[in-house]
Design an enzyme around this catalytic site. Structure first.
Site, PDB file in Angstrom:
ATOM      1  N   HIS A   1      43.066  35.051  48.229  1.00  0.00           N
ATOM      2  CA  HIS A   1      44.501  35.274  48.032  1.00  0.00           C
ATOM      3  C   HIS A   1      44.768  36.146  46.808  1.00  0.00           C
ATOM      4  O   HIS A   1      45.475  37.142  46.886  1.00  0.00           O
ATOM      5  CB  HIS A   1      45.228  33.936  47.901  1.00  0.00           C
ATOM      6  N   PHE A   2      44.185  35.779  45.679  1.00  0.00           N
ATOM      7  CA  PHE A   2      44.613  36.552  44.501  1.00  0.00           C
ATOM      8  C   PHE A   2      43.898  37.886  44.357  1.00  0.00           C
ATOM      9  O   PHE A   2      44.289  38.698  43.538  1.00  0.00           O
ATOM     10  CB  PHE A   2      44.615  35.720  43.207  1.00  0.00           C
ATOM     11  N   HIS A   3      42.862  38.128  45.162  1.00  0.00           N
ATOM     12  CA  HIS A   3      42.373  39.515  45.179  1.00  0.00           C
ATOM     13  C   HIS A   3      43.300  40.403  46.002  1.00  0.00           C
ATOM     14  O   HIS A   3      43.264  41.627  45.868  1.00  0.00           O
ATOM     15  CB  HIS A   3      40.930  39.596  45.668  1.00  0.00           C
TER      16      HIS A   3
ATOM     17  N   TYR B   1      53.561  36.810  37.685  1.00  0.00           N
ATOM     18  CA  TYR B   1      54.709  37.705  37.834  1.00  0.00           C
ATOM     19  C   TYR B   1      54.751  38.751  36.738  1.00  0.00           C
ATOM     20  O   TYR B   1      55.278  39.839  36.923  1.00  0.00           O
ATOM     21  CB  TYR B   1      56.011  36.909  37.918  1.00  0.00           C
TER      22      TYR B   1
ATOM     23  N   ARG C   1      35.182  27.779  45.341  1.00  0.00           N
ATOM     24  CA  ARG C   1      35.188  28.915  44.428  1.00  0.00           C
ATOM     25  C   ARG C   1      34.370  28.552  43.193  1.00  0.00           C
ATOM     26  O   ARG C   1      33.896  27.424  43.074  1.00  0.00           O
ATOM     27  CB  ARG C   1      36.619  29.282  44.048  1.00  0.00           C
ATOM     28  N   ARG C   2      34.209  29.494  42.270  1.00  0.00           N
ATOM     29  CA  ARG C   2      33.559  29.246  40.984  1.00  0.00           C
ATOM     30  C   ARG C   2      32.228  28.514  41.140  1.00  0.00           C
ATOM     31  O   ARG C   2      31.972  27.521  40.467  1.00  0.00           O
ATOM     32  CB  ARG C   2      34.470  28.414  40.091  1.00  0.00           C
TER      33      ARG C   2
HETATM   34  C1  HEM Z   1      35.244  45.523  42.185  1.00  0.00           C
HETATM   35  C2  HEM Z   1      36.197  44.737  42.580  1.00  0.00           C
HETATM   36  C3  HEM Z   1      36.099  43.232  42.544  1.00  0.00           C
HETATM   37  C4  HEM Z   1      35.095  42.418  43.009  1.00  0.00           C
HETATM   38  C5  HEM Z   1      33.833  42.819  43.719  1.00  0.00           C
HETATM   39  C6  HEM Z   1      35.485  41.057  42.701  1.00  0.00           C
HETATM   40  C7  HEM Z   1      34.738  39.922  43.024  1.00  0.00           C
HETATM   41  C8  HEM Z   1      35.066  38.633  42.677  1.00  0.00           C
HETATM   42  C9  HEM Z   1      34.372  37.450  43.115  1.00  0.00           C
HETATM   43  C10 HEM Z   1      33.182  37.431  44.048  1.00  0.00           C
HETATM   44  C11 HEM Z   1      35.002  36.376  42.557  1.00  0.00           C
HETATM   45  C12 HEM Z   1      34.731  34.903  42.839  1.00  0.00           C
HETATM   46  C13 HEM Z   1      33.764  34.195  42.017  1.00  0.00           C
HETATM   47  C14 HEM Z   1      33.696  32.739  42.382  1.00  0.00           C
HETATM   48  O1  HEM Z   1      34.662  32.139  42.869  1.00  0.00           O
HETATM   49  O2  HEM Z   1      32.611  32.165  42.184  1.00  0.00           O
HETATM   50  C15 HEM Z   1      36.063  36.872  41.735  1.00  0.00           C
HETATM   51  C16 HEM Z   1      36.915  36.090  40.971  1.00  0.00           C
HETATM   52  C17 HEM Z   1      38.033  36.569  40.311  1.00  0.00           C
HETATM   53  N1  HEM Z   1      38.504  37.873  40.325  1.00  0.00           N
HETATM   54 FE1  HEM Z   1      37.579  39.471  41.171  1.00  0.00          FE
HETATM   55  N2  HEM Z   1      36.688  41.069  42.049  1.00  0.00           N
HETATM   56  C18 HEM Z   1      37.103  42.377  41.953  1.00  0.00           C
HETATM   57  C19 HEM Z   1      38.267  42.845  41.380  1.00  0.00           C
HETATM   58  C20 HEM Z   1      39.196  42.045  40.759  1.00  0.00           C
HETATM   59  C21 HEM Z   1      40.429  42.526  40.207  1.00  0.00           C
HETATM   60  C22 HEM Z   1      40.913  43.978  40.235  1.00  0.00           C
HETATM   61  C23 HEM Z   1      41.047  41.439  39.648  1.00  0.00           C
HETATM   62  C24 HEM Z   1      42.365  41.347  38.925  1.00  0.00           C
HETATM   63  C25 HEM Z   1      43.087  42.343  38.498  1.00  0.00           C
HETATM   64  C26 HEM Z   1      40.188  40.297  39.839  1.00  0.00           C
HETATM   65  C27 HEM Z   1      40.459  39.019  39.375  1.00  0.00           C
HETATM   66  C28 HEM Z   1      39.654  37.915  39.584  1.00  0.00           C
HETATM   67  C29 HEM Z   1      39.930  36.605  39.041  1.00  0.00           C
HETATM   68  C30 HEM Z   1      41.123  36.220  38.163  1.00  0.00           C
HETATM   69  C31 HEM Z   1      38.907  35.753  39.494  1.00  0.00           C
HETATM   70  C32 HEM Z   1      38.766  34.258  39.226  1.00  0.00           C
HETATM   71  C33 HEM Z   1      37.954  33.943  38.043  1.00  0.00           C
HETATM   72  C34 HEM Z   1      37.786  32.451  37.895  1.00  0.00           C
HETATM   73  O3  HEM Z   1      37.658  31.726  38.899  1.00  0.00           O
HETATM   74  O4  HEM Z   1      37.830  31.999  36.724  1.00  0.00           O
HETATM   75  N3  HEM Z   1      39.078  40.688  40.523  1.00  0.00           N
HETATM   76  N4  HEM Z   1      36.095  38.258  41.828  1.00  0.00           N
END
Ligand code: HEM
Ligand SMILES: [Cu+2]
Lengths: 67, 586
Positions: free
Chosen positions: B389-391, B242, B452-453
Site C-alpha cells: 500500500h504505501f509503496h 499527508y 512485513r519487516r
Molecule cells: C527502489 C525502489 C524501492 C524498493 C525496491 C523498495 C523496497 C522495499 C521493501 C522490499 C520493503 C519491505 C521490507 C520489509 O517489510 O521487510 C520496503 C519498506 C519500506 N519502503 Fe521501500 N522500496 C523502494 C522505494 C521506496 C520509496 C520511494 C519510499 C518512500 C518515499 C519507500 C518507503 C518505504 C518504507 C517507509 C518502508 C517501511 C520501512 C519499515 O517497515 O520500517 N520505499 N521497501
C-alpha cells in the site's frame, strides 16, 4: 494577484470558458473508478472467506459455494 | 479569474526572478535526491534478501538497512523536496523573495545537520567503528531504543522544518502588509495550511522524543510506557503521510492543469480540500493501532470515522484534477466521452510522470480503504499488504510526482536545460511498471499472511498458502519489480547529474503555474481564515486524543510499568530465540 499564472497556451486550438465547460469525461472516469472499488470490495470479502474459513457470515459461504 | 495584465516576469525562469532562493531550493533538491539514491539502493538489497534471490548481508543487519531505507525515503527524501517546493510556491505566487535569505539557509543547514546525525547513528548498526546504533525502524517508538544522537538528529531536522514553515509565514505576512485586500494566492494557501497541520502533529512526536525517548536513551529515566510512545508516534505518523502528499497534491493542482493545456477547474474546491486536510490529518492516528490491545475499541471507532471522512478531500481532488486535465485536453482539440484522453501531452515526462503517479494513487485508495476498516484491517495488519500500500502512496504517488516535478524544477532553479526528455519519459514508465510488479505482489503476499519487516520469511515446517499463484511467483515479481525500480532510479539520477553539467540555456519556459477557471473570488472569504481552521483542528485533536491518552497513562503509567529498552542484538542469543519460540508455540 496572480502574475505567475499561465497566460498563453502553445498547443491550444480553442478556448473553453467556465460556463461552456462540462466535464463529462471526468464523470465517466470517476464512475468507472467507483465501479472498480465496489467490485474490489466484493472480491476482498471472498479473499477473506477463502483464506480463513467462516468468519463473520458463515451461511453466505455455502450460498456462494466456497465452503 | 482571467488575469489580463502580463507581468514583467512572464518569460523568466525562477532563477532569473529569485536567484538567491533558487540556490537554497537547488540545495534542498539535491539533499533529497541523495537520500533517494541511497535509500532506493537499500530497497533493492531488502527486496532481494527477503525473497532469497541474493543475500549478501547478515540477516541481523537487515533491520539496520530497513531503518535506513524507511528514514531516508519516507522522512529525508520527501521533506527536503517539500521544503524546496514550498519555498518555490510561496515566493512565486506572492511574487516576492523571502524576508531574509540567511534565515532560509539557517533552517536548511539545520535540517542537513539533523540528517547527518540520524544517518551516522543508523550506520553505526553495521559499522563497528561508529559507537552508535539506531535499529529502531522508521517508526522509532519504544521498546526499541536508539543512541541519543539519533533522537537529537530527528529533533534538529524537525525544528529545521518548523523554521522553514516560519519562513513561509513571514514571507506571507510581509506580502500581506503590501497587499492587505488580496486573497492568499492558492500555492501559498496550500503551503501555509500544510505547515499548520505539520506544527500540530509534530508536537506529539516532539513530546515523545524530548520527554520520553531521549531521556530514556540518555539513562535519565529508566523506563517508558511503550504504548504511550507508540500512540504519540502515530499521532504524528498519520499526519506525516499527508505532509508528504500535500506537495504532490500541490503539483497536481497547479502544474498538471497547465501541462495539460488547461486551467484549474476550481480554486475554491482546492482551498476546501486543503482546509479539510488541516482539520482531519491528525485526529485519525489511532487507525494505525487497531490491533493495539491497550486502546479501547470505542476510540478506534472514532479514529475510523474520522478516517472515512478523510477520504472526502482525496475524492474531491481526484475530481478536480481530472476535470482540469480534461479541460486542457479539450482546449487542445480533444473530443468525445473519453477520446480527449488522447489529446493529453503524453510525451511530456513531467505530465506523464504526474499522471501515472495519480493513477497509482487511485489504486492505493482501494488498499487504503481496506486498511482503514477496523475489522478488515485485522486481515492485513502488519502484513506485506501494508508495505504494498504505501509503496503506491508515498513510494509512487509522492516519489514519482517529485521525480517528474524535478524534470521541470531543476531547469527552473539551475537555468540549464534537462539533459534528456526521452530518458525522463522512459524513466517514469519504468518506475510505473516496476512498482506495478512489486506492489501488487506485496499486496497479495499480505493477503496470505506474509509478514512485513522480516529478513527471512521462510519458515521450517510451515508453508504459505496463496489462494492464487505461488510464493515463488510472488517473490519473482517482487525481485523483478525492485530491479526495475532501481533501474528507474539510476535513470533519474543520471539525468539530473548530466543536466547540471549542461550549459546555461535561454530557451527555458517561464516560471508559471496554472490559472483557474473559477477563481478565489468565487469562494467565501472565510476559507482564508487560517486562525479559525487552526482552532477547529486543535479542538478536533483534543476531542480525539484526550481520552485515549488519559487512559493509556492511567493504565500503564506515564513512564510505564518498568519497561527497559531493547537494542536489536547483532548476534542473536540462541537461548533467547528458543524462549520466544516457546512463547508462541502452544
Ligand atoms: C527502489 C525502489 C524501492 C524498493 C525496491 C523498495 C523496497 C522495499 C521493501 C522490499 C520493503 C519491505 C521490507 C520489509 O517489510 O521487510 C520496503 C519498506 C519500506 N519502503 Fe521501500 N522500496 C523502494 C522505494 C521506496 C520509496 C520511494 C519510499 C518512500 C518515499 C519507500 C518507503 C518505504 C518504507 C517507509 C518502508 C517501511 C520501512 C519499515 O517497515 O520500517 N520505499 N521497501
Ligand atoms: Cu494513517
Amino acid at each position: 494577484m496572480a502574475s505567475a499564472t499561465e497566460q498563453r497556451e502553445t498547443d491550444q486550438v480553442r478556448e473553453i470558458g467556465h460556463e461552456e465547460y462540462d466535464p463529462v469525461g471526468t464523470a465517466i472516469l470517476i464512475g468507472i473508478y467507483f465501479l472498480i472499488l465496489v467490485l474490489l470490495w466484493l472480491f476482498m470479502y471472498f479473499v477473506e472467506f477463502l483464506g480463513n474459513g467462516p468468519t463473520v457470515v458463515g451461511a453466505l459461504l455455502t450460498v456462494v459455494g466456497l465452503a | 479569474m482571467e488575469v489580463t495584465r502580463m507581468s514583467s516576469t512572464a518569460s523568466r525562469t525562477y532563477l532569473d526572478q529569485f536567484p538567491a532562493e533558487a540556490k537554497v531550493i537547488k540545495a534542498a533538491f539535491w539533499s533529497s535526491f541523495m537520500a533517494l539514491a541511497i535509500g532506493g539502493l537499500l530497497g533493492l538489497v531488502q527486496a532481494l534478501h527477503r525473497t532469497d534471490v541474493l543475500r549478501f548481508i547478515d540477516s541481523a543487519d537487515y533491520y539496520t538497512v530497513l531503518t535506513a531505507h524507511g528514514i531516508l525515503l519516507a522522512i529525508t527524501f520527501t521533506i527536503f523536496f517539500l521544503v524546496g517546493i514550498f519555498t518555490w510556491a510561496v515566493t512565486t505566487s506572492l511574487d516576492r523573495g523571502v524576508v531574509d535569505i540567511r534565515f532560509t539557509w539557517a533552517w536548511y543547514i539545520m535540517m542537513v545537520v539533523g540528517t547527518i546525525l540520524v544517518g551516522v547513528s543508523i550506520l553505526g548498526g553495521v559499522v563497528d567503528a561508529i559507537p552508535m546504533y539506531a535499529d529502531v525502524l522508521f517508526t522509532f517508538y519504544a521498546p526499541l531504543q536508539a543512541h541519543p544522537a539519533f533522537y537529537v538528529g530527528l529533533v534538529l531536522f524537525v525544528v529545521g522544518s518548523w523554521l522553514a514553515g516560519a519562513d513561509w509565514f513571514r514571507t506571507w505576512w510581509a506580502w500581506r502588509k503590501e497587499n492587505p485586500d488580496e486573497r492568499i494566492p492558492l500555492p501559498t494557501f496550500m503551503a501555509l495550511t500544510t505547515t499548520l497541520f505539520w506544527y500540530l502533529c509534530t508536537l506529539g512526536v516532539a513530546l515523545s522524543i524530548l520527554v520520553f525517548l531521549l531521556p530514556w536513551s540518555l539513562g535519565i529515566v529508566d523506563s517508558v510506557n511503550p504504548l504511550l510512545t507508540r500512540t504519540l508516534f502515530w499521532y504524528f505518523g498519520h499526519a506525516v503521510v499527508y505532509f508528504w502528499l500535500m506537495p504532490a497534491y500541490m503539483m497536481w493542482y497547479i502544474m498538471l492543469p497547465k501541462l495539460s493545456g488547461g486551467k484549474l477547474f476550481s480554486d475554491p474546491l482546492a482551498r476546501v480540500v486543503f482546509v479539510l486536510f488541516l482539520l482531519l490529518s491528525t485526529p485519525v492516528g489511532i487507525h494505525h493501532q487497531y490491533l493495539d490491545p491497550g486502546i479501547a475499541e470505542g476510540y478506534k471507532f472514532i479514529a475510523m470515522t474520522n478516517t472515512m471522512f478523510l477520504l472526502l478531500p482525496s475524492l474531491l481532488t481526484a475530481f478536480t484534477v481530472v476535470a482540469s486535465m480534461e479541460h486542457g485536453a479539450r482546449q487542445r482539440g480533444g473530443t468525445g466521452y473519453l477520446g480527449w484522453l488522447k489529446a493529453l501531452p503524453w510525451r511530456d515526462p513531467v505530465f506523464t510522470g504526474m499522471a501515472l503517479a495519480g493513477l497509482m494513487f487511485a489504486a492505493a485508495g482501494f488498499s487504503g480503504m481496506i486498511n482503514a476498516g477496523m475489522n478488515i484491517n485485522y486481515l492485513v495488519h502488519n502484513s506485506w499488504w501494508v508495505v504494498g500500500h504505501f509503496h503506491l502512496t508515498v513510494g509512487t504517488a509522492v516519489a514519482l510526482t517529485f521525480m517528474a516535478a524535478a524534470y521541470w524544477f531543476i531547469p527552473q532553479v539551475t537555468g540549464k536545460e534537462l539533459w534528456s526528455r526521452q530518458l525522463a519519459l522512459g524513466q517514469v514508465l519504468v518506475w510505473f511498471v516496476g512498482m506495478t510488479f512489486m506492489s501488487n505482489a506485496m499486496h497479495r503476499a499480505g493477503l496470505f499472511g506474509m509478514p512485513r519487516r522480516t529478513a527471512e520469511p521462510q519458515y521450517q515446517g510451515f508453508n504459505f498458502d496463496p489462494a492464487v499463484g505461488t510464493v515463488g511467483e510472488i517473490n519473482a515479481q517482487v525481485a523483478l519489480g525492485a530491479v526495475l525500480l532501481t533501474v528507474a532510479l539510476a535513470m533519474f539520477l543520471l539525468n539530473m547529474v548530466l543536466t547540471s553539467f549542461n550549459d546555461d540555456s535561454d530557451s527555458l519556459p517561464a516560471n508559471t503555474y496554472a490559472g483557474t477557471l473559477s477563481g478565489p473570488e468565487d469562494s467565501p472569504a472565510v476559507l482564508d481564515n487560517l486562525k479559525l481552521w487552526t482552532a477547529i483542528a486543535v479542538v478536533l485533536v483534543i476531542v480525539g486524543y484526550t481520552l485515549p491518552l488519559a487512559s493509556i497513562v492511567e493504565s500503564g503509567g506515564l513512564f510505564g510499568p518498568d519497561i527497559g529498552g531493547f537494542q536489536l542484538a547483532i548476534e542473536t542469543d540462541p537461548a533467547l530465540v528458543l524462549e520466544s519460540v516457546r512463547e508462541v508455540m502452544p
